[in-house]
Design a protein around this motif. Structure first.
Motif, short mmCIF file in Angstrom:
data_model
loop_
_atom_site.label_atom_id
_atom_site.label_comp_id
_atom_site.label_asym_id
_atom_site.label_seq_id
_atom_site.Cartn_x
_atom_site.Cartn_y
_atom_site.Cartn_z
N TRP A 336 -19.06 56.31 39.25
CA TRP A 336 -18.49 57.84 38.63
C TRP A 336 -16.70 57.96 39.45
O TRP A 336 -16.09 57.04 39.98
CB TRP A 336 -19.17 58.89 39.11
CG TRP A 336 -18.42 60.27 39.25
CD1 TRP A 336 -18.27 61.07 37.98
CD2 TRP A 336 -19.47 61.91 39.73
NE1 TRP A 336 -18.33 62.28 37.85
CE2 TRP A 336 -19.03 62.37 39.45
CE3 TRP A 336 -19.71 61.23 41.49
CZ2 TRP A 336 -18.44 64.12 39.88
CZ3 TRP A 336 -20.02 62.82 41.72
CH2 TRP A 336 -19.39 64.17 41.18
N GLY A 413 -17.92 68.05 41.59
CA GLY A 413 -18.24 67.90 40.55
C GLY A 413 -18.73 69.00 39.83
O GLY A 413 -18.70 69.22 38.34
N PRO A 415 -18.91 73.60 39.39
CA PRO A 415 -18.49 75.14 40.44
C PRO A 415 -19.83 75.05 41.66
O PRO A 415 -21.47 74.35 41.14
CB PRO A 415 -19.13 76.21 39.58
CG PRO A 415 -18.34 75.56 38.37
CD PRO A 415 -19.24 74.14 38.33
N ASP A 437 -14.28 72.26 49.39
CA ASP A 437 -14.19 71.97 47.40
C ASP A 437 -13.12 71.76 46.37
O ASP A 437 -12.66 72.41 46.47
CB ASP A 437 -14.79 73.56 47.05
CG ASP A 437 -15.10 73.71 46.01
OD1 ASP A 437 -15.46 72.37 44.84
OD2 ASP A 437 -15.90 75.04 45.05
N THR A 438 -13.42 70.35 46.20
CA THR A 438 -12.46 69.90 45.11
C THR A 438 -12.44 69.76 43.98
O THR A 438 -13.76 69.33 43.86
CB THR A 438 -12.60 67.96 45.83
OG1 THR A 438 -13.57 67.58 45.53
CG2 THR A 438 -12.22 68.29 47.48
N GLN A 441 -10.78 65.69 38.11
CA GLN A 441 -11.52 64.94 37.53
C GLN A 441 -11.20 63.61 36.68
O GLN A 441 -10.39 63.02 36.78
CB GLN A 441 -11.06 66.16 35.42
CG GLN A 441 -10.99 67.41 35.61
CD GLN A 441 -10.42 67.63 33.69
OE1 GLN A 441 -8.88 67.76 34.39
NE2 GLN A 441 -10.23 68.52 33.24
N THR A 442 -12.59 62.98 36.22
CA THR A 442 -11.65 61.52 35.74
C THR A 442 -10.37 61.07 35.49
O THR A 442 -9.96 60.34 35.63
CB THR A 442 -12.90 61.16 34.49
OG1 THR A 442 -14.51 61.43 34.43
CG2 THR A 442 -12.70 59.75 34.51
N ASP A 538 -10.60 73.48 31.95
CA ASP A 538 -11.87 74.24 32.22
C ASP A 538 -11.26 75.51 32.87
O ASP A 538 -10.12 75.95 32.26
CB ASP A 538 -11.61 73.79 33.82
CG ASP A 538 -12.96 72.59 34.05
OD1 ASP A 538 -13.85 72.34 33.28
OD2 ASP A 538 -12.32 71.79 34.88
N ARG A 553 -16.27 74.11 31.61
CA ARG A 553 -15.59 73.85 31.15
C ARG A 553 -14.51 74.48 29.99
O ARG A 553 -16.22 75.87 29.61
CB ARG A 553 -16.15 73.13 30.23
CG ARG A 553 -16.49 71.29 30.84
CD ARG A 553 -15.37 70.81 31.55
NE ARG A 553 -14.19 70.35 30.28
CZ ARG A 553 -13.97 69.98 30.23
NH1 ARG A 553 -12.63 69.74 31.98
NH2 ARG A 553 -12.74 69.51 29.26
N LYS A 647 -24.50 67.19 36.71
CA LYS A 647 -24.47 67.67 35.77
C LYS A 647 -25.60 67.84 34.89
O LYS A 647 -25.70 66.73 34.16
CB LYS A 647 -22.87 67.28 34.96
CG LYS A 647 -20.97 67.37 36.47
CD LYS A 647 -20.32 67.26 35.07
CE LYS A 647 -18.87 67.28 36.19
NZ LYS A 647 -18.95 66.23 36.93
N ARG A 708 -20.07 69.27 28.53
CA ARG A 708 -18.92 68.89 27.97
C ARG A 708 -19.54 67.04 28.45
O ARG A 708 -18.90 66.48 27.61
CB ARG A 708 -18.28 68.27 29.39
CG ARG A 708 -16.87 67.04 28.78
CD ARG A 708 -16.61 67.18 30.78
NE ARG A 708 -14.59 66.46 30.49
CZ ARG A 708 -14.17 65.54 30.82
NH1 ARG A 708 -14.86 64.77 32.28
NH2 ARG A 708 -13.07 65.06 30.65
C1 6R9 Z 1 -14.09 64.40 39.65
C2 6R9 Z 1 -15.66 64.64 38.39
C3 6R9 Z 1 -14.81 67.17 35.99
C4 6R9 Z 1 -15.18 68.41 35.89
C5 6R9 Z 1 -13.80 69.45 35.65
C6 6R9 Z 1 -14.84 70.29 36.22
C7 6R9 Z 1 -16.01 70.38 36.90
C8 6R9 Z 1 -15.26 69.15 39.08
C9 6R9 Z 1 -15.66 70.94 40.66
C10 6R9 Z 1 -15.48 71.44 39.20
C11 6R9 Z 1 -15.59 73.69 40.22
C12 6R9 Z 1 -15.63 72.05 41.28
N1 6R9 Z 1 -15.67 70.02 38.82
N2 6R9 Z 1 -14.78 69.52 40.25
N3 6R9 Z 1 -15.85 72.46 39.00
N4 6R9 Z 1 -14.85 73.31 41.17
N5 6R9 Z 1 -15.08 71.51 42.70
O1 6R9 Z 1 -16.21 65.96 38.61
O2 6R9 Z 1 -15.04 64.67 37.56
O3 6R9 Z 1 -17.62 63.71 35.89
O4 6R9 Z 1 -14.50 63.61 34.63
O5 6R9 Z 1 -15.88 66.18 35.42
O6 6R9 Z 1 -15.90 69.00 36.89
O7 6R9 Z 1 -15.75 71.29 34.73
O8 6R9 Z 1 -13.33 69.60 34.85
P1 6R9 Z 1 -15.54 64.73 36.28
#
Ligand code: 6R9
Length: 710
Positions: A336, A413, A415, A437-438, A441-442, A538, A553, A647, A708
């Motif tokens: 990932w 990853g 919320p 809380d980071t 996205q990829t 998002d 998303r 997810k 997604r």
């Molecule tokens: C790093 C990663 C991306 C999607 C992103 C969003 C969700 C990721 C989040 C979060 C809320 C957070 N997302 N981190 N939503 N708070 N701290 O997860 O990449 O697998 O590409 O997913 O994940 O919806 O658009 P990826």
């Protein structure tokens, strides 16, 4: 109010399509402890000024200067071909050199990785920087001389969480070869498709690995992958098979003569050989990471060498607060993006010790992560809400039994529900660790939204403001700014380019522009980055204090009689019910209201399903969101279908609820749960006479596109 009255009331309310009703209450702030602040890498508020918009893009020199360059760059940001931004142009460097070689002088004997096998009686292995250097060199020579690869070629890996994965990554990086790791849990077919898309001639895999106490036969998937790639017109020439136990083959799958080779055997020919790191242009691709959209084939996100490495080094330093002497454990999979950026490249660019764990969090019991943390002296811990929920569900009191101390923790990853956040803080962090809380996205390479841990308070459920040098904005469907504090949600975008942003979708430039930039581009002729906001896809809402709350998303929205309800707020409300461990909201086609909500919940261990729980969930949603959101059904299920990165696959359960096709489930972490849930839900619906009418093709599309995750 009756349902009919509700509908007409809803119709009268003007709700623009981009606005999701937001019903969350404001959470209180938490402040970092003095002990954390006194040692933090970023403790001086002057840093905000250095990264303010007026210092953009030069502010990112600070990140690039964390690296060792063979040749310094002359242009920080080249915007001549929007939105194909180029960072640190003219600069040359090697990513492997930066993560491995340059630490030898000071830290030769320090552990670069500590690898914890899943079986608890198997020995934990420390791989020093010197050992890593040797292994990476040998494998790089093997790839070059035996594999015949050269700079710019692609190689696909289908590797589990073993040290051979970072060794393979660095070996490629050393040669300027582009690696593409496919998550080990994915099917052979999924891997084959990615091999074909990237036109890899070499597949690197492993015979077997442990998961949930079982040695999984993994090599079998390589044969399917090669077959699938062939169907798609790409011939894999060599399959290089690492062995979980060198010298012993633990797969049932026969080795194909002339195609399949045991790496440990071939490596003997390259014993102790070295290869010079190839000096690469900053904008040369370092790796591909495939991610799925709601439609179409997975996208090969192409990440650069200089910009990417600078960005993950900088964010690891300031947001992960990594010091060389820390023992850092990011409990994610390297398959990932989180693992690429924050297990491998970021931490090793900083020369720290990165812990890798092979298996599942709760094997053999929910105390496992805390035993590992205690034994290894982990002081920085990084994981995803799904893992946190699972650990809370199975062992809420386990952390107190172990004597570890985290200074810093991350969630990434999805919320995170405020309730879950508080357990993470209190129980796992023992009330002493800061939490970031980071959100990212990829496609992004590294963090976009987070608090700077020593300088900004935490707020459960909100990621915080944009990180240093990232200027987010929320737009409505018309491209108007949705003001902070307005209580309205919209589409979160990033106004500016940043070094970690991916360069394109592999061989699909048009799709890249269309997916991420078309929506809000102000002028396609413009070479000014201000005209090219990045559309993240998002939904988000920004509070008065500037903190963003990510709603998920934008496709994860359920439109009930004109009210757009974010799945996440429905789930957050549901999870406040004591018995509930996890929740997922999905839409069902409803004659009266267009769509209605169905909730799926899984319960904490020891709690029996009962009608009582259904009532409690309904009540929680009614009081926290409103009657309009009251679910049509609440299904108590044994578990949620999930991706390997944790997810919840809402489209799968949406398919079940609507008696529609659930789509491809081969890449799920737990595909077996799908039939179980289908049987349970659909037979009950039939008994109740609730079988929906046949869906129109548009409705089918909508259900399929829901969520997604792959
Ligand atoms: C790093 C990663 C991306 C999607 C992103 C969003 C969700 C990721 C989040 C979060 C809320 C957070 N997302 N981190 N939503 N708070 N701290 O997860 O990449 O697998 O590409 O997913 O994940 O919806 O658009 P990826």
């Amino acid at each position: 109010m009756t349902d009919v009255q509700e509908v007409s009331a809803a119709e009268e309310t003007e709700v623009s399509e981009s606005q999701i009703a937001v019903h969350w209450r404001e959470e209180e702030n938490y402040y970092p402890p003095a002990t954390f602040i006194s040692q933090a890498n970023a403790a001086d508020p002057a840093i905000f000024e250095r990264f303010s918009e007026e210092h953009f893009p030069e502010c990112f020199k600070e990140y690039a200067d964390l690296l060792t360059w063979d040749r310094y760059w002359n242009t920080t940001l080249d915007t001549s071909n929007p939105p194909f931004w180029k960072w640190f142009v003219g600069g040359r460097l090697n990513a492997c050199f930066n993560c491995v070689d340059r630490h030898l002088a000071s830290s030769r004997d320090k552990a670069a990785f500590i690898w914890v096998p899943e079986p608890e009686d198997e020995e934990t292995k420390a791989i020093t920087y010197q050992e890593l250097y040797r292994r990476v060199n040998e494998f790089a020579v093997l790839l070059r001389d035996f594999g015949g690869v050269k700079t710019g070629d692609r190689i696909t890996f289908h590797l589990p969480m073993v040290p051979e994965l970072p060794v393979s990554m660095f070996a490629c990086a050393r040669l300027g070869v582009i690696h593409s790791e496919v998550f080990g849990g994915f099917s052979g077919a999924a891997c084959g498709q990615r091999i074909a898309d990237s036109e890899s001639r070499i597949l690197v895999t492993m015979d077997a690995y442990y998961r949930q106490g079982e040695l999984i036969d993994h090599k079998a998937k390589a044969d399917e992958a090669v077959e699938e790639a062939r169907k798609q017109g790409v011939e894999v020439e060599k399959v290089l098979v690492w062995r979980r136990y060198p010298g012993e083959y633990r797969s049932e799958s026969p080795m194909v003569d002339g195609r399949d080779f045991f790496v440990d055997e071939v490596l003997k020919d390259y014993h102790d050989q070295l290869v010079e790191p190839v000096s690469m242009p900053a904008e040369a691709p370092l790796f591909l990471m495939y991610t799925s959209g709601t439609t179409g084939q997975p996208k090969g996100c192409e990440h650069s060498t200089g910009g990417y490495l600078a960005y993950v080094a900088g964010t690891s330093k300031y947001y992960q607060d990594i010091h060389p002497e820390d023992t850092y454990w990011c409990f994610a999979d390297i398959g990932w993006i989180t693992g690429h950026s924050y297990i491998v490249y970021g931490p090793l660019a900083l020369g720290t010790t990165s812990v890798m764990y092979e298996g599942v969090p709760t094997y053999p019991d929910a105390g496992r992560p805390w035993r590992i943390a205690e034994r290894l002296g982990v002081n920085i811990f990084h994981t995803a809400p799904t893992t946190i929920r699972m650990l809370r569900k199975l062992g809420p009191d386990e952390p107190t039994k172990y004597n570890y101390r985290f200074k810093h923790m991350t969630t990434v990853g999805e919320p995170i529900e405020p309730d879950v956040w508080r357990w993470y803080h209190e129980a796992v962090g023992k009330g002493q660790a800061v939490i970031v809380d980071t959100w990212w996205q990829t496609e992004n390479g590294g963090f976009l939204g987070s608090t700077l841990p020593a300088l900004q308070p935490m707020k459960p459920g909100s990621c915080g403001p944009g990180v240093l040098g990232i200027y987010p904005v929320i737009y409505d469907e018309q491209g108007e700014v949705v003001e902070a504090g307005s209580g309205k949600a919209g589409n979160i975008c990033i106004r500016n380019p940043w070094p970690g942003i991916f360069q394109t979708i592999w061989r699909q430039d048009e799709r890249f522009v269309q997916t991420y930039y078309e929506k809000y581009c102000r002028n396609k002729e413009s070479k000014d980055w201000h005209d090219w906001p990045y559309f993240a896809g998002d939904g988000a809402v920004q509070a008065d204090d500037g903190y963003f709350r990510i709603l998920g998303r934008v496709d994860d929205v359920i439109n009930v009689a004109g009210h757009r309800l974010g799945t996440k707020e429905l789930e957050s409300a549901t999870i406040t019910v004591d018995e509930v461990a996890e929740a997922a909201a999905v839409p069902v086609v409803d004659e009266l209201r267009g769509r209605a909500v169905e909730m799926y919940v899984s319960l904490k261990p020891g709690v029996d399903p009962s009608d009582d729980i259904e009532g409690k969930v309904e009540k929680a949603i009614e009081t926290q969101i409103g009657k309009i959101a009251r679910p049509k059904s609440v299904w108590v299920v044994p578990d949620m279908p999930k991706t390997r990165s944790g997810k919840i696959m809402r489209r799968v359960i949406a398919g079940i609820s609507n008696f529609a096709d659930v789509g491809d489930v081969t890449t799920l972490a737990n595909p077996e749960i799908v039939d179980e849930i289908r049987e349970q839900v659909q037979s009950e619906k039939m008994a109740r006479g609730e079988v929906p009418r046949e869906l129109s093709p548009e409705e089918m599309e909508e259900i399929k596109a829901f969520g997604r995750a792959e």
